[in-house]
Design a protein around this motif. Structure first.
Motif, PDB file in Angstrom:
ATOM      1  N   ASN A 103      -2.855  11.170  -2.591  1.00 21.30           N
ATOM      2  CA  ASN A 103      -4.115  10.652  -2.076  1.00 21.30           C
ATOM      3  C   ASN A 103      -4.006   9.179  -1.691  1.00 21.30           C
ATOM      4  OD1 ASN A 103      -5.404  13.121  -2.464  1.00 21.30           O
ATOM      5  ND2 ASN A 103      -6.044  12.613  -4.544  1.00 21.30           N
ATOM      6  N   THR A 104      -3.256   8.419  -2.486  1.00 24.11           N
ATOM      7  CA  THR A 104      -3.097   6.990  -2.212  1.00 24.11           C
ATOM      8  C   THR A 104      -2.272   6.757  -0.954  1.00 24.11           C
ATOM      9  OG1 THR A 104      -3.253   6.440  -4.564  1.00 24.11           O
ATOM     10  CG2 THR A 104      -2.190   4.824  -3.140  1.00 24.11           C
ATOM     11  N   MET A 105      -1.142   7.435  -0.854  1.00 19.91           N
ATOM     12  CA  MET A 105      -0.230   7.199   0.267  1.00 19.91           C
ATOM     13  C   MET A 105      -0.741   7.802   1.567  1.00 19.91           C
ATOM     14  SD  MET A 105       2.108   5.337  -1.079  1.00 19.91           S
ATOM     15  CE  MET A 105       3.563   5.376  -0.040  1.00 19.91           C
ATOM     16  N   GLY A 106      -1.669   8.734   1.468  1.00 19.51           N
ATOM     17  CA  GLY A 106      -2.227   9.335   2.679  1.00 19.51           C
ATOM     18  C   GLY A 106      -3.220   8.445   3.387  1.00 19.51           C
ATOM     19  N   ARG A 107      -3.675   7.366   2.727  1.00 18.67           N
ATOM     20  CA  ARG A 107      -4.632   6.455   3.347  1.00 18.67           C
ATOM     21  C   ARG A 107      -3.901   5.356   4.110  1.00 18.67           C
ATOM     22  NH1 ARG A 107      -6.988   6.869  -1.873  1.00 18.67           N
ATOM     23  NH2 ARG A 107      -6.307   4.749  -2.372  1.00 18.67           N
ATOM     24  N   ARG A 108      -4.494   4.938   5.212  1.00 16.79           N
ATOM     25  CA  ARG A 108      -3.879   3.891   6.020  1.00 16.79           C
ATOM     26  C   ARG A 108      -4.101   2.518   5.382  1.00 16.79           C
ATOM     27  NH1 ARG A 108      -4.632   5.083  12.444  1.00 16.79           N
ATOM     28  NH2 ARG A 108      -3.627   7.131  12.464  1.00 16.79           N
ATOM     29  N   LEU A 109      -3.139   1.633   5.618  1.00 13.03           N
ATOM     30  CA  LEU A 109      -3.279   0.247   5.187  1.00 13.03           C
ATOM     31  C   LEU A 109      -4.178  -0.519   6.156  1.00 13.03           C
ATOM     32  CD1 LEU A 109       0.447  -0.295   4.258  1.00 13.03           C
ATOM     33  CD2 LEU A 109      -1.445  -0.459   2.634  1.00 13.03           C
ATOM     34  N   ASP A 110      -4.838  -1.539   5.640  1.00 12.17           N
ATOM     35  CA  ASP A 110      -5.770  -2.347   6.417  1.00 12.17           C
ATOM     36  C   ASP A 110      -4.989  -3.377   7.229  1.00 12.17           C
ATOM     37  OD1 ASP A 110      -7.772  -3.930   7.424  1.00 12.17           O
ATOM     38  OD2 ASP A 110      -8.770  -4.302   5.505  1.00 12.17           O
ATOM     39  N   ARG A 111      -5.039  -3.276   8.549  1.00  7.42           N
ATOM     40  CA  ARG A 111      -4.265  -4.182   9.396  1.00  7.42           C
ATOM     41  C   ARG A 111      -4.871  -5.586   9.498  1.00  7.42           C
ATOM     42  NH1 ARG A 111      -2.153  -0.738  14.604  1.00  7.42           N
ATOM     43  NH2 ARG A 111      -1.503   1.152  13.478  1.00  7.42           N
ATOM     44  N   ASP A 112      -6.032  -5.792   8.911  1.00  8.82           N
ATOM     45  CA  ASP A 112      -6.590  -7.139   8.876  1.00  8.82           C
ATOM     46  C   ASP A 112      -5.892  -8.016   7.843  1.00  8.82           C
ATOM     47  OD1 ASP A 112      -8.430  -6.572  10.849  1.00  8.82           O
ATOM     48  OD2 ASP A 112     -10.007  -5.996   9.438  1.00  8.82           O
ATOM     49  N   HIS A 113      -5.022  -7.417   7.040  1.00  2.54           N
ATOM     50  CA  HIS A 113      -4.333  -8.138   5.975  1.00  2.54           C
ATOM     51  C   HIS A 113      -2.849  -7.767   6.017  1.00  2.54           C
ATOM     52  CE1 HIS A 113      -8.297  -9.130   4.399  1.00  2.54           C
ATOM     53  NE2 HIS A 113      -8.611  -7.846   4.464  1.00  2.54           N
ATOM     54  N   PRO A 114      -1.997  -8.488   5.268  1.00  3.61           N
ATOM     55  CA  PRO A 114      -0.588  -8.084   5.165  1.00  3.61           C
ATOM     56  C   PRO A 114      -0.458  -6.620   4.762  1.00  3.61           C
ATOM     57  CG  PRO A 114      -0.873 -10.264   4.236  1.00  3.61           C
ATOM     58  CD  PRO A 114      -2.250  -9.768   4.577  1.00  3.61           C
ATOM     59  N   LEU A 115       0.539  -5.944   5.353  1.00  2.02           N
ATOM     60  CA  LEU A 115       0.595  -4.483   5.295  1.00  2.02           C
ATOM     61  C   LEU A 115       1.394  -3.967   4.097  1.00  2.02           C
ATOM     62  CD1 LEU A 115       0.954  -3.675   9.099  1.00  2.02           C
ATOM     63  CD2 LEU A 115      -1.067  -3.517   7.655  1.00  2.02           C
ATOM     64  N   TRP A 116       0.868  -4.222   2.911  1.00  2.78           N
ATOM     65  CA  TRP A 116       1.473  -3.671   1.699  1.00  2.78           C
ATOM     66  C   TRP A 116       0.386  -3.551   0.645  1.00  2.78           C
ATOM     67  CZ3 TRP A 116       1.213  -6.507  -2.820  1.00  2.78           C
ATOM     68  CH2 TRP A 116       0.919  -7.863  -2.684  1.00  2.78           C
ATOM     69  N   HIS A 117       0.656  -2.721  -0.384  1.00  2.00           N
ATOM     70  CA  HIS A 117      -0.311  -2.535  -1.464  1.00  2.00           C
ATOM     71  C   HIS A 117       0.417  -2.160  -2.744  1.00  2.00           C
ATOM     72  CE1 HIS A 117      -4.600  -2.160  -2.525  1.00  2.00           C
ATOM     73  NE2 HIS A 117      -4.138  -1.378  -3.490  1.00  2.00           N
ATOM     74  N   PHE A 118      -0.132  -2.621  -3.863  1.00 11.06           N
ATOM     75  CA  PHE A 118       0.461  -2.412  -5.184  1.00 11.06           C
ATOM     76  C   PHE A 118      -0.612  -1.786  -6.069  1.00 11.06           C
ATOM     77  CE2 PHE A 118       2.388  -3.549  -9.232  1.00 11.06           C
ATOM     78  CZ  PHE A 118       3.745  -3.612  -8.959  1.00 11.06           C
ATOM     79  N   THR A 119      -0.353  -0.566  -6.541  1.00  6.87           N
ATOM     80  CA  THR A 119      -1.308   0.137  -7.404  1.00  6.87           C
ATOM     81  C   THR A 119      -0.717   0.282  -8.797  1.00  6.87           C
ATOM     82  OG1 THR A 119      -2.138   1.406  -5.504  1.00  6.87           O
ATOM     83  CG2 THR A 119      -2.689   2.221  -7.705  1.00  6.87           C
ATOM     84  N   VAL A 120      -1.470  -0.149  -9.795  1.00  5.55           N
ATOM     85  CA  VAL A 120      -1.058  -0.019 -11.191  1.00  5.55           C
ATOM     86  C   VAL A 120      -1.800   1.155 -11.815  1.00  5.55           C
ATOM     87  CG1 VAL A 120      -0.946  -1.135 -13.454  1.00  5.55           C
ATOM     88  CG2 VAL A 120      -0.651  -2.499 -11.373  1.00  5.55           C
ATOM     89  N   VAL A 121      -1.060   2.124 -12.304  1.00  2.00           N
ATOM     90  CA  VAL A 121      -1.640   3.266 -13.024  1.00  2.00           C
ATOM     91  C   VAL A 121      -1.430   2.982 -14.504  1.00  2.00           C
ATOM     92  CG1 VAL A 121      -1.610   5.759 -13.337  1.00  2.00           C
ATOM     93  CG2 VAL A 121      -1.070   4.779 -11.095  1.00  2.00           C
ATOM     94  N   GLU A 122      -2.501   2.674 -15.214  1.00  2.00           N
ATOM     95  CA  GLU A 122      -2.395   2.054 -16.526  1.00  2.00           C
ATOM     96  C   GLU A 122      -1.817   2.963 -17.613  1.00  2.00           C
ATOM     97  OE1 GLU A 122      -5.288  -1.158 -17.617  1.00  2.00           O
ATOM     98  OE2 GLU A 122      -6.598   0.041 -16.344  1.00  2.00           O
ATOM     99  N   GLN A 123      -2.130   4.248 -17.586  1.00  2.00           N
ATOM    100  CA  GLN A 123      -1.680   5.117 -18.669  1.00  2.00           C
ATOM    101  C   GLN A 123      -1.094   6.402 -18.107  1.00  2.00           C
ATOM    102  OE1 GLN A 123      -4.938   5.811 -21.355  1.00  2.00           O
ATOM    103  NE2 GLN A 123      -4.919   3.735 -22.178  1.00  2.00           N
ATOM    104  N   LEU A 124       0.055   6.767 -18.672  1.00  2.00           N
ATOM    105  CA  LEU A 124       0.719   8.023 -18.350  1.00  2.00           C
ATOM    106  C   LEU A 124       1.224   8.594 -19.661  1.00  2.00           C
ATOM    107  CD1 LEU A 124       1.707   9.874 -15.988  1.00  2.00           C
ATOM    108  CD2 LEU A 124       3.836   8.560 -15.999  1.00  2.00           C
ATOM    109  N   GLU A 125       1.095   9.904 -19.805  1.00  2.00           N
ATOM    110  CA  GLU A 125       1.492  10.521 -21.085  1.00  2.00           C
ATOM    111  C   GLU A 125       2.919  10.124 -21.460  1.00  2.00           C
ATOM    112  OE1 GLU A 125       1.584  14.746 -20.863  1.00  2.00           O
ATOM    113  OE2 GLU A 125       3.089  14.814 -19.273  1.00  2.00           O
ATOM    114  N   GLY A 126       3.156  10.091 -22.771  1.00  3.62           N
ATOM    115  CA  GLY A 126       4.479   9.721 -23.251  1.00  3.62           C
ATOM    116  C   GLY A 126       4.670   8.217 -23.353  1.00  3.62           C
TER     117      GLY A 126
END
Length: 461
Positions: A103-126
Motif C-alpha cells: 500500500n505504501t509503495m503503490g502511492r506516488r511521491l509528491d513532486r513538490d518536495h524531494p522525491l524520497w520517503h522514510f517510513t518507520v514501522v514501530e513494532q513487528l512480532e519477535g
C-alpha cells in the motif's frame, strides 16, 4: 543545478503517461529491538540527510518542457514531509508488513518536495521493527538505492547511534523564480558545445552505429513483435499492488555453482523460471518458449560513480525457459541464453542507445519517450532485477539490520516484478504484483526457494 539524465527523466515520463504507475523503488529493512525515542530518532536522521545534498533537492521542470528537468534546492525543506511513523494491526506479523509495504509503495511521491520517503514501522512480532526507504526511480536505480541505504546506516568508524559527519558539500545556487533564464542558458550552452564535440562523434559514429544496430535488433524484435503464444503475465495493470518475499541462502546457490558452473544470477533466474512456470500452470495455461520474456536491467555503473544518486543501467530481454520442467534443463537454457546475450552486445546496445539519447534535445526526446510508452507492448512479461547488497550486517542508530528486501515498481503491462538483493549471506527476493492481475504472487514466493532445493537435488549436491 544538475540536469536529469535521459533515463532519469524517462521515469518521470513513465508516471506522466500512465496514471496507474508509481515509480517508487526501495527497500524494506527489518531491525532488532525498537526505534527508541521518536524525537532522538528524527534528530539523528536529519543529520544524515543533511550530509547528502541531493536528498534536499527537488525536481524543477523547464518551461514548456523545452529543456530537461533539473535538481534544485528545496528552500523550504522539512523532514516532516519525508518521515512517517506507522503501526501494524495485530498480530503485527510479516504478512501485515508486506501488505502495508504494498500500500505504501503503490502511492506516488509528491513532486513538490524531494522525491524520497522514510517510513518507520514501530513494532513487528519477535521484538523487531522495520523501515521502508522509498525513492523515485528518477533519483536512484537499484545499485545507487543500496548506496543510499548504506549512507543512512551507521558507519563502521562511529559509535552506535552517533550521526554521520557532514560532507561539507555546498548547495547549488538558487535560480530565478520562473527558471526561464536558466532554461535558455542550458539551451545556449548545449548549442555551443555541440560543434566542439561533433568531430569526435562523427569519427566514432560508423562503428557505434553498427554495434548498436546489431544489439538493438533483438531488443526491438522482442518488444515490438507480439509473441507466438502470449500469457496472462502481460496485461493492463491497476493502481493497487501486492507484495511478497522469498529467501534463499547464498551458500545453497554457491553449492549449485560449484557443481554446475555459472553465476549467482543464473541460479536466481532459474528459480524465477520455475516460479513463473508454476504460476502459468496454476492459471491453466501451457507455458511456451516465449511465454516469459523478462526485462533484466544490467548495471553500467563504474567505480567512479559509486554512491552517485542517478540511473546507470542497460537492459537485456532473456526469454526464460518456462516450457521446460526439469531444473537442470532450465539452468542450462538460462546459462546459454545469458551468455549469448552478453556476448551478442544486447546490453551494450542498450547502453549506447541511452548515451546517444543524451545528445538529443530534450523536447523531441520526451515526445518520443511518451509516444513509445503509450504503445501497448506485449512481448515482455515480467521484470527480474538482481542487485548486490552489503555482505556484512548493517546497523541503524545502533540497531542490527537483520534483513533487507528490495521493492521494484511495475509498469508497461508487466504485472509481476521480481527484485533480488543479496544481504549478509542471503539472497532476498521482493515480488511486486498487480493487485488484480497477479493475485498469486505468494506462489512465486513459495516456489523460488523450493526451485533452488530441487536444483540442488538434481545436481547431486
Amino acid at each position: 543545478m544538475s540536469e536529469l539524465g535521459p533515463l532519469d527523466a524517462g521515469f518521470l515520463e513513465l508516471e506522466d503517461t500512465d496514471l496507474h504507475v508509481s515509480a517508487r523503488i526501495g527497500v524494506v529493512a527489518i531491525l532488532a529491538g525498537s526505534p527508541g525515542d521518536r524525537a532522538d530518532f528524527e534528530r539523528r536522521l536529519a543529520r544524515r540527510i543533511e550530509a547528502n545534498p541531493r536528498m534536499r533537492q527537488k525536481i524543477q521542470r523547464g518551461r514548456w518542457d523545452i529543456t530537461a528537468p533539473v535538481w534544485v534546492p528545496d528552500s523550504a525543506f522539512d523532514l516532516g514531509h519525508h518521515l512517517t511513523w506507522a503501526a501494524l494491526p495485530r498480530p503485527r506479523d510479516e504478512a501485515a508488513l508486506w501488505e502495508f509495504t504494498a500500500n505504501t509503495m503503490g502511492r506516488r511521491l509528491d513532486r513538490d518536495h524531494p522525491l524520497w520517503h522514510f517510513t518507520v514501522v514501530e513494532q513487528l512480532e519477535g521484538d523487531r521493527w522495520a523501515v521502508i526507504l522509498a525513492a523515485h526511480h528518477s533519483l536512484v536505480d537499484g545499485v545507487s538505492g543500496v548506496s543510499l541505504l548504506r549512507s543512512l546506516c551507521d558507519s563502521p568508524a562511529e559509535d552506535a547511534g552517533a550521526a554521520s559527519a557532514g560532507s561539507g558539500a555546498s548547495e547549488p545556487p538558487a535560480e530565478s523564480a520562473d527558471g526561464t533564464t536558466a532554461d535558455w542558458q542550458r539551451l545556449l550552452r548545449g548549442g555551443l558545445e555541440l560543434p566542439l564535440r561533433a568531430p569526435g562523434l562523427l569519427a566514432q559514429a560508423p562503428r557505434a552505429v553498427i554495434r548498436t544496430a546489431r544489439g538493438m535488433a533483438p531488443l526491438l524484435q522482442s518488444v515490438l513483435a507480439p509473441p507466438r503464444r502470449g500469457s496472462s503475465l502481460n496485461g493492463p495493470i491497476g493502481r493497487q499492488r501486492r507484495y511478497a518475499v522469498a529467501r534463499v541462502g547464498l551458500d545453497e546457490i554457491d553449492r549449485v555453482r560449484k557443481v554446475l558452473g555459472g553465476t549467482v544470477n543464473d541460479v536466481a533466474l532459474t528459480a524465477v523460471t520455475a516460479a513463473l512456470r508454476a504460476v502459468l500452470l496454476a492459471r491453466g495455461e501451457q507455458p511456451g518458449p516465449d511465454s516469459a520474456r523478462v526485462l533484466t536491467p544490467v548495471s553500467t555503473r563504474s567505480a567512479r560513480a559509486s554512491g552517485k544518486l542517478d540511473n546507470r543501467v542497460s537492459l537485456m530481454l532473456p526469454a526464460l525457459p518456462v516450457d521446460r520442467e526439469d531444473p537442470l534443463d532450465q539452468y542450462t537454457a538460462v546459462r546459454e541464453q545469458m551468455d549469448s546475450l552478453k556476448s551478442g552486445g544486447e546490453s551494450g546496445a542498450g547502453r549506447m542507445l541511452i548515451s546517444a539519447a543524451g545528445l538529443v534535445p530534450f523536447a523531441p526526446l520526451a515526445w518520443v519517450v511518451k509516444t513509445a510508452l503509450r504503445y501497448p507492448q506485449q512481448g515482455v512479461a515480467a521484470l527480474a532485477t538482481n542487485v548486490p547488497g552489503p555482505t556484512q550486517t548493517q546497523h541503524l542508530f545502533g540497531a542490527d539490520v537483520l534483513e533487507v528486501f528490495p521493492f521494484a515498481p511495475i509498469a508497461m503491462r508487466l504485472r509481476i516484478g521480481i527484485a533480488m538483493l543479496s544481504y549478509a549471506g542471503t539472497l532476498n527476493f521482493g515480488i511486486t504484483g498487480d493487485y488484480d492481475g497477479a493475485p498469486d504472487i505468494d506462489l512465486v514466493a513459495r516456489t523460488i526457494p523450493a526451485a533452488v532445493h530441487r536444483l540442488l537435488e538434481r545436481a547431486g549436491v
